[in-house]
Enzyme design. Structure first.
Site, PDB file in Angstrom:
ATOM      1  N   CYS A   2       7.255 -29.040 -12.318  1.00 37.30           N
ATOM      2  CA  CYS A   2       6.786 -28.778 -13.676  1.00 37.30           C
ATOM      3  C   CYS A   2       5.849 -27.570 -13.636  1.00 37.30           C
ATOM      4  O   CYS A   2       4.995 -27.449 -12.765  1.00 37.30           O
ATOM      5  CB  CYS A   2       6.053 -29.944 -14.306  1.00 37.30           C
ATOM      6  SG  CYS A   2       7.084 -31.376 -14.571  1.00 37.30           S
ATOM      7  N   ARG A  27       9.737 -24.035 -10.999  1.00 38.63           N
ATOM      8  CA  ARG A  27       9.093 -25.320 -10.689  1.00 38.63           C
ATOM      9  C   ARG A  27       9.759 -26.486 -11.402  1.00 38.63           C
ATOM     10  O   ARG A  27       9.439 -27.657 -11.135  1.00 38.63           O
ATOM     11  CB  ARG A  27       7.618 -25.271 -11.110  1.00 38.63           C
ATOM     12  CG  ARG A  27       6.816 -24.200 -10.412  1.00 38.63           C
ATOM     13  CD  ARG A  27       5.401 -24.215 -10.919  1.00 38.63           C
ATOM     14  NE  ARG A  27       4.730 -25.430 -10.532  1.00 38.63           N
ATOM     15  CZ  ARG A  27       4.046 -25.599  -9.419  1.00 38.63           C
ATOM     16  NH1 ARG A  27       3.912 -24.603  -8.574  1.00 38.63           N
ATOM     17  NH2 ARG A  27       3.479 -26.752  -9.151  1.00 38.63           N
ATOM     18  N   TRP A  74      10.380 -30.790 -14.989  1.00 41.92           N
ATOM     19  CA  TRP A  74      11.280 -31.405 -14.016  1.00 41.92           C
ATOM     20  C   TRP A  74      11.104 -32.902 -14.249  1.00 41.92           C
ATOM     21  O   TRP A  74      10.058 -33.467 -13.925  1.00 41.92           O
ATOM     22  CB  TRP A  74      10.878 -31.018 -12.587  1.00 41.92           C
ATOM     23  CG  TRP A  74      11.844 -31.485 -11.545  1.00 41.92           C
ATOM     24  CD1 TRP A  74      12.970 -30.842 -11.113  1.00 41.92           C
ATOM     25  CD2 TRP A  74      11.768 -32.707 -10.788  1.00 41.92           C
ATOM     26  NE1 TRP A  74      13.601 -31.585 -10.145  1.00 41.92           N
ATOM     27  CE2 TRP A  74      12.880 -32.735  -9.928  1.00 41.92           C
ATOM     28  CE3 TRP A  74      10.883 -33.780 -10.765  1.00 41.92           C
ATOM     29  CZ2 TRP A  74      13.129 -33.790  -9.047  1.00 41.92           C
ATOM     30  CZ3 TRP A  74      11.126 -34.830  -9.889  1.00 41.92           C
ATOM     31  CH2 TRP A  74      12.234 -34.824  -9.034  1.00 41.92           C
ATOM     32  N   ASN A 100       1.756 -32.285 -15.334  1.00 44.01           N
ATOM     33  CA  ASN A 100       2.575 -32.233 -14.127  1.00 44.01           C
ATOM     34  C   ASN A 100       2.079 -33.358 -13.234  1.00 44.01           C
ATOM     35  O   ASN A 100       0.896 -33.404 -12.912  1.00 44.01           O
ATOM     36  CB  ASN A 100       2.378 -30.864 -13.450  1.00 44.01           C
ATOM     37  CG  ASN A 100       2.999 -30.784 -12.071  1.00 44.01           C
ATOM     38  OD1 ASN A 100       3.869 -31.580 -11.734  1.00 44.01           O
ATOM     39  ND2 ASN A 100       2.552 -29.826 -11.283  1.00 44.01           N
ATOM     40  N   GLY A 101       2.958 -34.282 -12.871  1.00 43.34           N
ATOM     41  CA  GLY A 101       2.544 -35.404 -12.024  1.00 43.34           C
ATOM     42  C   GLY A 101       3.149 -36.688 -12.545  1.00 43.34           C
ATOM     43  O   GLY A 101       4.088 -36.668 -13.351  1.00 43.34           O
ATOM     44  N   GLU A 490      19.346 -26.587   8.899  1.00 46.37           N
ATOM     45  CA  GLU A 490      18.924 -25.693   7.823  1.00 46.37           C
ATOM     46  C   GLU A 490      20.140 -25.092   7.101  1.00 46.37           C
ATOM     47  O   GLU A 490      20.149 -24.975   5.870  1.00 46.37           O
ATOM     48  CB  GLU A 490      18.013 -24.596   8.412  1.00 46.37           C
ATOM     49  CG  GLU A 490      17.567 -23.518   7.453  1.00 46.37           C
ATOM     50  CD  GLU A 490      16.713 -23.997   6.274  1.00 46.37           C
ATOM     51  OE1 GLU A 490      16.364 -25.191   6.206  1.00 46.37           O
ATOM     52  OE2 GLU A 490      16.436 -23.167   5.396  1.00 46.37           O
ATOM     53  N   LYS A 494      20.767 -25.517   3.194  1.00 48.82           N
ATOM     54  CA  LYS A 494      20.895 -24.354   2.294  1.00 48.82           C
ATOM     55  C   LYS A 494      22.193 -24.448   1.508  1.00 48.82           C
ATOM     56  O   LYS A 494      22.212 -24.246   0.305  1.00 48.82           O
ATOM     57  CB  LYS A 494      20.914 -23.033   3.083  1.00 48.82           C
ATOM     58  CG  LYS A 494      19.606 -22.501   3.603  1.00 48.82           C
ATOM     59  CD  LYS A 494      18.656 -21.943   2.590  1.00 48.82           C
ATOM     60  CE  LYS A 494      17.732 -23.009   2.105  1.00 48.82           C
ATOM     61  NZ  LYS A 494      16.482 -23.184   2.795  1.00 48.82           N
ATOM     62  N   GLU A 497      22.223 -27.422  -1.106  1.00 49.42           N
ATOM     63  CA  GLU A 497      21.294 -27.359  -2.241  1.00 49.42           C
ATOM     64  C   GLU A 497      21.662 -26.294  -3.265  1.00 49.42           C
ATOM     65  O   GLU A 497      21.391 -26.460  -4.446  1.00 49.42           O
ATOM     66  CB  GLU A 497      19.842 -27.203  -1.784  1.00 49.42           C
ATOM     67  CG  GLU A 497      19.474 -25.880  -1.203  1.00 49.42           C
ATOM     68  CD  GLU A 497      17.999 -25.793  -0.804  1.00 49.42           C
ATOM     69  OE1 GLU A 497      17.161 -26.391  -1.475  1.00 49.42           O
ATOM     70  OE2 GLU A 497      17.707 -25.107   0.182  1.00 49.42           O
ATOM     71  N   HIS A 513      30.719 -37.814  18.780  1.00 53.80           N
ATOM     72  CA  HIS A 513      30.293 -39.221  18.687  1.00 53.80           C
ATOM     73  C   HIS A 513      30.418 -39.759  17.265  1.00 53.80           C
ATOM     74  O   HIS A 513      29.760 -40.736  16.914  1.00 53.80           O
ATOM     75  CB  HIS A 513      28.856 -39.374  19.186  1.00 53.80           C
ATOM     76  CG  HIS A 513      28.714 -39.006  20.630  1.00 53.80           C
ATOM     77  ND1 HIS A 513      29.173 -39.795  21.656  1.00 53.80           N
ATOM     78  CD2 HIS A 513      28.216 -37.885  21.219  1.00 53.80           C
ATOM     79  CE1 HIS A 513      28.946 -39.202  22.809  1.00 53.80           C
ATOM     80  NE2 HIS A 513      28.369 -38.030  22.568  1.00 53.80           N
ATOM     81  N   LYS A 612      11.000 -26.099  -7.121  1.00 51.91           N
ATOM     82  CA  LYS A 612      10.172 -25.656  -6.002  1.00 51.91           C
ATOM     83  C   LYS A 612       8.874 -26.447  -6.047  1.00 51.91           C
ATOM     84  O   LYS A 612       8.417 -26.814  -7.138  1.00 51.91           O
ATOM     85  CB  LYS A 612       9.899 -24.162  -6.166  1.00 51.91           C
ATOM     86  CG  LYS A 612       9.391 -23.530  -4.906  1.00 51.91           C
ATOM     87  CD  LYS A 612      10.213 -22.335  -4.553  1.00 51.91           C
ATOM     88  CE  LYS A 612       9.756 -21.708  -3.272  1.00 51.91           C
ATOM     89  NZ  LYS A 612      10.785 -21.792  -2.238  1.00 51.91           N
TER      90      LYS A 612
HETATM   91  C1  F6R Z   1      14.715 -26.050   0.781  1.00 50.53           C
HETATM   92  C2  F6R Z   1      13.319 -26.092   0.416  1.00 50.53           C
HETATM   93  C3  F6R Z   1      12.596 -27.382   0.528  1.00 50.53           C
HETATM   94  C4  F6R Z   1      11.146 -27.153   0.969  1.00 50.53           C
HETATM   95  C5  F6R Z   1      10.375 -28.481   0.957  1.00 50.53           C
HETATM   96  C6  F6R Z   1       8.955 -28.310   1.444  1.00 50.53           C
HETATM   97  O1  F6R Z   1      15.253 -24.772   0.667  1.00 50.53           O
HETATM   98  O2  F6R Z   1      12.751 -25.112   0.008  1.00 50.53           O
HETATM   99  O3  F6R Z   1      13.255 -28.260   1.379  1.00 50.53           O
HETATM  100  O4  F6R Z   1      11.151 -26.604   2.240  1.00 50.53           O
HETATM  101  O5  F6R Z   1      10.371 -28.987  -0.344  1.00 50.53           O
HETATM  102  O6  F6R Z   1       8.264 -27.391   0.659  1.00 50.53           O
HETATM  103  P1  F6R Z   1       6.907 -26.758   1.140  1.00 50.53           P
HETATM  104  O7  F6R Z   1       7.216 -25.886   2.299  1.00 50.53           O
HETATM  105  O8  F6R Z   1       6.404 -25.987  -0.037  1.00 50.53           O
HETATM  106  O9  F6R Z   1       6.005 -27.888   1.528  1.00 50.53           O
END
Ligand code: F6R
Length: 617
Positions: A2, A27, A74, A100-101, A490, A494, A497, A513, A612
């Protein structure tokens, strides 16, 4: 999660708020809204959908007021509807609030308020808090001391709240004023020229001011056009510290790139330079960290590391574990922050605890840090956002210095975390038994990383062509070994997502396995196959996939040769030092995921259901 913006000043609030919301949209982006205090009313426009949709709706309102709040959501409580979008207005029309929360005890409070005659237009926890403020105000409406009465009603309401919040409140009886408070959700106050902007993060306000106050948990700020004052929930006065943001609005712009993610992928050579700058010893054999807040003597006593993080940052921890154990020969463990916070992990007195977090606001990572501190351990942080909650609460740490990362999928922050991890491994190794000449070699290798990453980026057109070929698949495996096993994780993260293709990461040899059952001509595998003693083993794993008709994309280092016909596609990256390899290997998987997502028409910077900075549990 948010995005929140509030404005008090002399300008038309709505334009500044919508501009801020556009910058905060990463966000959360399922709905957005704005409320302006004008003509003795709280005028609200809110819509499910992106900020663009809100902007059109807002244009229909005649928003001329100079005090307002805005939110991009969000969803936590309640579906994605116009009614559930913020701001929420109390049923008596007196207060408007953005949040936000998560308010955990909202249902008890709602019952109480319904009993008092308050009504609810949404399914959100936020509306409950807004009505609670109105309830406290109605009990004792504004007296002589108008402004502080506003703060008191917010304070009293928050004293009943269990959960997390960053809130900004407007009151119809308090023109030109705003009250904001935080607990576990970030809020930054921008102190401008005759104006104040409060926001979830600096990107929303940096175009108007670089002078900011980072609010702390339990603080309430009262803003008027002329001044602001901060108190705590316990009514203590706080002397604010005004900091200066070191980056400018240009750093948060997309420039000529199609997406922030693309921009941030291509920024990585510079980002790595920034992470390393000024952090090597004069003799060029080790790393230096200004803010680690632990002496060399103390570090020599450490016999175990524990790293916690979430998501991509957790993958950075796994690579760091590999490098610390390999070069410093100290046992290292990695845990998900969300698990660590609830598990009673035994920590030895000589354990050094680290968290890694780009945003410095991830709630699980913050909780893990607090848990380690509560147990009496020194807890350090590797973090990108200066002034973030984690940065402030850690006992010491290392800033990544890569500027704002806006794309929801982490890229430049990840490789920078790998760089910091590699430098920590070097620093600790040199305090133990790594030789001077090995240290010099290691430092040289790290300094060469930006150039090698730049070289790997030259593969972009080739990777784009591969992406076109593979964009239609529904499943994909990513396989790697040793320090590149976390890169396989990773790569899978990537891809899934941003392109919504199901993907899994595995240690290459583990594939037989179980996951090998998935292999057919419909399930391609991306292999990391760098030069070294493990190369022939990885080639054997590729043979096993090929024997089952699985398409193979091989990421090899220069000089490696694969048996003819084994790989359907080959991506070659520069051969390099073990500490640098994960940074270089990140490039092809980032580009592959990015181009596949673009090919599939996905909204790369705003993938569905994500946001994010995950500030809720
Ligand atoms: C994936 C991604 C997330 C963050 C995770 C932790 O591309 O960005 O998996 O890595 O939410 O976020 P931070 O690093 O901000 O604690």
């Amino acid at each position: 999660m948010c995005g929140i913006v509030g404005y008090v000043g002399k300008q038309r609030a709505v334009s500044i708020i919508i501009e801020g919301l556009k910058r905060l949209e990463y966000r959360g982006y399922d709905s957005a809204g704005v409320c302006v205090l004008q003509g003795g009313q709280l005028d609200v426009a809110k819509k499910a959908g992106r900020v663009e949709v809100l902007a059109k709706e807002a244009a229909r309102h005649r928003f001329n007021g100079t005090t307002g709040i805005g939110h991009t959501r969000w969803a936590t409580h309640g579906g994605v509807t116009d009614a559930n979008a913020h701001p929420h207005v109390s049923s008596d029309g007196k207060f408007a609030l953005i949040h936000n929360g998560v308010i955990e005890n909202y249902s008890q409070m709602k019952q109480f308020l319904v009993g008092k005659g308050y009504t609810f237009a949404s399914e959100t926890d936020t509306e409950v808090l807004c009505n609670l403020i109105a309830y406290h105000y109605a009990k004792e409406p504004v007296g002589q001391n108008g402004g502080s009465r506003f703060v008191e009603c917010v304070r009293k309401s928050l004293q009943h709240v269990e959960g997390t919040y960053g809130i900004v409140v407007l009151g119809v009886d308090f023109p030109g004023e705003m009250v904001a408070a935080r607990k576990a959700s970030p809020l930054i106050l921008g102190v401008g020229d005759g104006e104040y902007i409060i926001a979830s993060d600096a990107s929303a306000l940096v175009s108007r001011t670089q002078n900011v106050v980072y609010l702390k948990d339990g603080e309430i700020v009262h803003i008027t056009p002329a001044a602001f004052s901060i108190t705590t929930l316990d009514q203590e006065d706080v002397s604010p510290v005004v900091d200066r943001i070191t980056w400018s609005v240009a750093d948060a712009d997309m420039g000529d790139y199609a997406h922030f993610m693309e921009k941030e992928i291509f920024e990585q050579p510079q980002a790595l330079e920034n992470t390393m700058r000024g952090r090597f010893s004069e003799d060029g054999s080790t790393a230096n960290f200004g803010g680690l807040n632990i002496t060399a003597a103390e570090l020599r006593q450490i016999d175990r590391f524990l790293f916690c993080a979430c998501g991509t940052a957790w993958h950075a921890c796994l690579v760091t574990e590999h490098l610390i154990e390999r070069f410093a020969r100290i046992p290292c463990e990695v845990d998900y922050a969300s698990e660590f916070r609830y598990r009673n992990t035994p920590l030895h007195s000589n354990t050094l605890f680290f968290v890694i977090s780009q945003s410095g606001e991830t709630i699980d990572t913050l909780a893990a840090l607090r848990e380690a501190k509560r147990k009496g351990y020194k807890a350090l942080a590797i973090n990108n956002v200066v002034g973030s909650t984690i940065a402030r609460e850690a006992d010491g740490g290392i800033y990544q210095h890569v500027g704002p990362e806006i794309g929801v999928a982490s890229t430049k922050a990840f490789t920078s975390q790998l760089m910091v991890g590699a430098m920590v491994a070097l620093y600790v190794a040199r305090l133990r038994d790594m030789s001077f000449s090995d240290g010099v070699q290691y430092v040289k290798a790290l300094k060469g990383a930006p150039a090698l990453v730049r070289k790997a980026l030259e593969q972009a057109p080739h990777i784009r062509a591969i992406a076109k070929r593979f964009a239609g698949y529904h499943d994909m495996l990513f396989l790697g070994r040793l320090s590149l096993f976390p890169l396989a994780l990773e790569g899978a993260l990537k891809l899934k997502e941003i392109s919504y293709i199901h993907a899994e990461g595995y240690p290459a040899a583990e594939m037989k396995h179980g996951p090998i059952a998935l292999i057919s001509e419909k399930c391609p595998s991306v292999f990391f196959a760098p030069a070294g003693e493990i190369f022939p083993k990885i080639v054997s794993s590729m043979q096993e996939i090929k024997a089952r008709k699985g398409p193979v994309i091989a990421i090899i280092t220069e000089g490696c040769e694969l048996p003819p016909g084994l790989a359907d596609e080959v991506i070659t990256i520069p051969d390099c030092h073990e500490a640098v390899l994960p940074m270089v290997a990140a490039i092809p998987i980032q580009l592959l995921s990015y181009y596949i997502a673009v090919e599939r028409g996905c909204d790369v910077d705003k993938p569905r259901n994500l946001a994010k900075s995950v500030t809720v549990e």
